[in-house]
Design an enzyme around this catalytic site. Sequence first.
Site, PDB file in Angstrom:
ATOM      1  N   PRO A  40      46.486  42.603  40.647  1.00 38.13           N
ATOM      2  CA  PRO A  40      47.479  41.914  40.130  1.00 38.13           C
ATOM      3  C   PRO A  40      48.941  42.467  39.651  1.00 38.13           C
ATOM      4  CG  PRO A  40      45.869  42.370  38.372  1.00 38.13           C
ATOM      5  CD  PRO A  40      45.511  43.168  39.557  1.00 38.13           C
ATOM      6  N   CYS A  41      49.789  42.975  40.890  1.00 40.41           N
ATOM      7  CA  CYS A  41      50.956  43.448  41.019  1.00 40.41           C
ATOM      8  C   CYS A  41      51.843  42.332  40.439  1.00 40.41           C
ATOM      9  CB  CYS A  41      51.583  43.918  42.112  1.00 40.41           C
ATOM     10  SG  CYS A  41      51.306  42.924  43.558  1.00 40.41           S
TER      11      CYS A  41
END
Length: 151
Positions: free
Chosen positions: A115-116
């Site tokens: 989850p950047c």
Amino acid sequence: MEFSSPIGTLWLDANEVGLTEVSFFPIEGHQTNQWTEQAAQELSAYFNGTLKQFTTPLSFEKGTVFQRKVWDALSDIPYGETRSYLDIAIAVNSEKAVRAIGQANRNNPLPIIVPCHRVIGKNGKLTGYMGKTSEEGLSIKSYLLELENIL
């Protein structure tokens, strides 16, 4: 494997070990196997708001040692929470490498699953997504953060 999502078409690829890529662009020679099928099911549940943690095995075929450390740190950010680039730099013992954290995010081969999008500026502002500061990248990041009730 091609997957339709609320943020547009995603392409998934995997090897025999796990998911190797989630892309907003077509992947030449992509494979469909148990890992792409599992990822597609989990992405559907995520976009429906019923999945908070992905369990599809991942297989990183690309990336430097530093980038992989960053991607591991991103994977530790819980659903519904954010971290700053500085927070991630501290987590990988590279406090002065904030810009390098941004580059590692840009090169993340598994966006959404790693989850950047949960990484924001120290001031709480949204920064680029998918290596873009454009409206398109930021609107996708906003959508994902809203989905997780962060914005």
